[in-house]
Design a protein around this motif. Structure first.
Motif, PDB file in Angstrom:
ATOM      1  N   PHE A  11      -5.275   3.547   8.394  1.00 31.89           N
ATOM      2  CA  PHE A  11      -5.554   4.461   9.492  1.00 31.89           C
ATOM      3  C   PHE A  11      -5.313   3.773  10.834  1.00 31.89           C
ATOM      4  CE2 PHE A  11      -8.173   5.782   5.912  1.00 31.89           C
ATOM      5  CZ  PHE A  11      -7.857   7.126   5.816  1.00 31.89           C
ATOM      6  N   GLY A  52      -8.780   1.680   5.122  1.00 29.56           N
ATOM      7  CA  GLY A  52      -7.626   2.106   4.345  1.00 29.56           C
ATOM      8  C   GLY A  52      -8.029   2.642   2.989  1.00 29.56           C
ATOM      9  N   LYS A  53      -7.047   3.289   2.320  1.00 31.00           N
ATOM     10  CA  LYS A  53      -7.252   3.826   0.971  1.00 31.00           C
ATOM     11  C   LYS A  53      -6.166   3.293   0.061  1.00 31.00           C
ATOM     12  CE  LYS A  53      -9.395   8.256   2.278  1.00 31.00           C
ATOM     13  NZ  LYS A  53      -9.307   9.727   2.150  1.00 31.00           N
ATOM     14  N   TYR A  54      -6.541   3.047  -1.191  1.00 28.77           N
ATOM     15  CA  TYR A  54      -5.599   2.586  -2.210  1.00 28.77           C
ATOM     16  C   TYR A  54      -5.142   3.767  -3.066  1.00 28.77           C
ATOM     17  CZ  TYR A  54      -7.370  -2.089  -1.102  1.00 28.77           C
ATOM     18  OH  TYR A  54      -7.723  -3.239  -0.456  1.00 28.77           O
ATOM     19  N   ASP A  55      -3.918   3.678  -3.548  1.00 27.93           N
ATOM     20  CA  ASP A  55      -3.414   4.697  -4.475  1.00 27.93           C
ATOM     21  C   ASP A  55      -4.086   4.533  -5.834  1.00 27.93           C
ATOM     22  OD1 ASP A  55      -1.842   5.930  -2.702  1.00 27.93           O
ATOM     23  OD2 ASP A  55       0.034   4.981  -3.319  1.00 27.93           O
ATOM     24  N   ALA A  62      -2.548   1.624   0.424  1.00 28.23           N
ATOM     25  CA  ALA A  62      -1.366   2.471   0.597  1.00 28.23           C
ATOM     26  C   ALA A  62      -1.442   3.279   1.881  1.00 28.23           C
ATOM     27  CB  ALA A  62      -1.220   3.410  -0.609  1.00 28.23           C
ATOM     28  N   THR A  63      -2.639   3.630   2.323  1.00 24.35           N
ATOM     29  CA  THR A  63      -2.847   4.383   3.556  1.00 24.35           C
ATOM     30  C   THR A  63      -3.706   3.550   4.492  1.00 24.35           C
ATOM     31  OG1 THR A  63      -2.757   6.487   2.369  1.00 24.35           O
ATOM     32  CG2 THR A  63      -3.724   6.504   4.579  1.00 24.35           C
TER      33      THR A  63
END
Length: 533
Positions: A433, A530-533, A430-431
């Motif tokens: 960078f 990146g990061k996941y929700d 979801a995010t």
């Protein structure tokens, strides 16, 4: 028609702005693919359409630049000025190509050969760039003649075009790639083979787009020679107080002018194919330029050319050639028009009175207000201050999202649903960078976890920290997965990228999933992608 062509202009202009030496290979990329490259880069194997990684593997010294139409137009102004010293009626086709009516100038310089020699010398000395010149009947044939430094005698254009490959129809910005691919699949390899078909057969099989391309292959103009002289009221003029002396202010004004100019022509059933841009400065200087377009101009196309022209006037490298004061009056003149095409709104954008969708009208008004607000922000902060995202093709999450300036065409450069080898499976983070965040992965003994030459981890991940933060416990992990591995000797590590998904403890009974990356061919370290929700 005489055409003067500066080879590889986007790459030449980008290298000149960056101060790169002439002998260094350079290429301009759009959506991670080569759109232009210098002759030195082509000598090392770089070609249009190549991916960035493939181009850099062919030429490690390659200077990489992004696509910038404003930069190209600004630097090309010096070339146009040099041509105007010898000929009148100069038309800018696009940055890198200008067209000139040959009759009057050729008579003044004692023939076409004399004119060609003087033009090449003038551009080389005044602008300091290489160029090639060609003469033929019609803009399309003259452009191909310029690429071959050829002078085609009157009436021999069809013979000149006949042996040329059919791919010549797919010139930049024409959008004929699909048509050319289809013609090649049907066995039509040359322009002469395509020209031999009957026009009625071409119209029945390929439609209007095929008919226009067929006219070019036969050595005729893309449009019939009969032209309407537009009535005077179709010109659009506007005065400015205070004067315009910045490109961002011109870009803001250009959007409104483009819409009004296009609407005025559309009301008479016309569309513009040659746009004259004329300006008067506060001190009385008269500036002018004519832009020729292969396709009828849209409101966005008019706005782009006004912005590019102001780039050329206000940011030309030779400061003595810049206007001494701001622009107080701007006039848009339709130098050539053709029968316009109506733009029809979609069915679901109709008024709610029809009962199709009660909220459609409200949604349309909200979208219009949002568009005006974004244009206002661009006027305050510059045209490159507002972007929208386009989901494109690619293997990495960052590659799949391409930012497009507000108002530019939201075209996809690659199929997002294609079978991309090594593509990260759904769901995507979801995010993502813009710049990967440095990370550290430790095993249970506190040693750094790395990737071996066989692309395996040296130990089971136990702790992960980001940018010197507190280490967090690894609850579970998946991977590692190599991406972009090249087979063969000498390429075992080149271009290799390792991914690993990790589930981290985040406070009491909380979890957070992240995507980590390791690139052995660069500085070998972990980064947070990146990061996941």
């Amino acid at each position: 028609m005489l055409v003067l062509w500066c080879p590889d202009w986007p790459a030449v202009a980008a290298a000149a702005v960056a101060g790169e030496p002439v002998g260094r290979p350079a290429a301009v990329f759009s959506a991670n693919r080569v759109v232009a490259c210098t002759a030195v880069a082509r000598g090392d194997g770089v070609r249009r359409g190549m991916r960035r990684r493939e181009a850099q593997s062919c030429c490690p010294e390659l200077a990489v630049f992004g696509e910038d139409d404003g930069r190209d137009a600004r630097l090309f102004e010096s070339v146009v000025r040099a041509v105007e010293e010898l000929a009148v009626g100069v038309e800018v086709v696009r940055p890198g190509i200008v067209a000139v009516p040959v009759e009057g100038a050729a008579g003044y310089f004692g023939g076409e050969h004399g004119l060609l020699e003087r033009l090449v010398d003038e551009v080389s000395v005044a602008a300091g760039v290489e160029c090639q010149v060609g003469v033929a009947d019609g803009l399309f044939a003259a452009t191909l003649a310029a690429r071959r430094s050829t002078l085609v005698e009157p009436g021999e254009t069809a013979d000149f075009l006949a042996p040329l490959p059919i791919r010549e129809l797919d010139q930049p910005k024409t959008g004929r790639a699909e048509l050319v691919t289809l013609l090649r699949q049907l066995g039509l390899r040359t322009l002469g083979a395509f020209a031999a078909l009957g026009e009625s057969d071409v119209s029945a099989r390929f439609g209007m787009e095929g008919v226009l391309a067929h006219r070019l292959a036969r050595g005729r103009s893309e449009r019939p020679p009969s032209r309407r002289r537009p009535p005077p009221e179709l010109s659009l003029a506007q005065a400015f107080d205070p004067p315009i002396d910045r490109v961002d202010a011109a870009a803001f004004v250009a959007k409104g002018l483009g819409e009004r100019f296009h609407a005025g022509l559309a009301a008479h059933g016309l569309a513009c194919t040659r746009l004259g841009i004329y300006a008067t400065t506060e001190t009385g200087e008269q500036l002018g330029r004519v832009w020729r377009c292969a396709e009828p101009l849209t409101p966005l196309g008019v706005a782009d050319r006004v912005r590019w022209q102001f780039e050329g006037w206000l940011k030309v490298r030779d400061t003595s050639a810049r206007p001494r004061s701001g622009v107080v009056r701007l006039r848009l003149e339709p130098e050539e028009t053709v029968e316009g095409r109506s733009l029809q709104l979609g069915l679901w954008q109709a008024s709610s009175a029809g009962g199709l969708r009660p909220s459609t009208e409200d949604e349309g008004l909200s979208g219009e207000r949002a568009g005006r607000a974004l244009v206002r922000v661009q006027g305050l902060l510059g045209p490159e201050s507002v972007f929208t995202a386009v989901l494109d093709g690619g293997r990495d999450p960052a590659e799949r999202v391409r930012l497009v300036p507000w108002g530019d065409r939201r075209e996809k450069s690659a199929q997002a649903d294609a079978n991309w080898a090594g593509r990260l499976p759904s769901p995507s983070p979801a995010t993502v960078f813009a710049r990967p965040v440095p990370a550290q992965v430790l095993d249970e003994s506190g040693r750094v976890v790395e990737i071996t030459a066989r692309r395996r981890i040296t130990a089971v991940p136990f702790l992960v920290s980001f940018e010197g933060g507190e280490p967090r416990e690894v609850l579970s992990w998946a991977g590692p997965w190599p991406v972009g591995v090249r087979a063969g000797a000498g390429h075992a590590r080149s271009g290799t990228r390792i991914r690993m998904q990790v589930l981290l403890a985040d406070g009491q009974d909380a979890e957070e999933a992240v995507l980590l990356r390791f690139e052995p061919h660069k500085n070998p370290m972990w980064t947070l992608e990146g990061k996941y929700d």
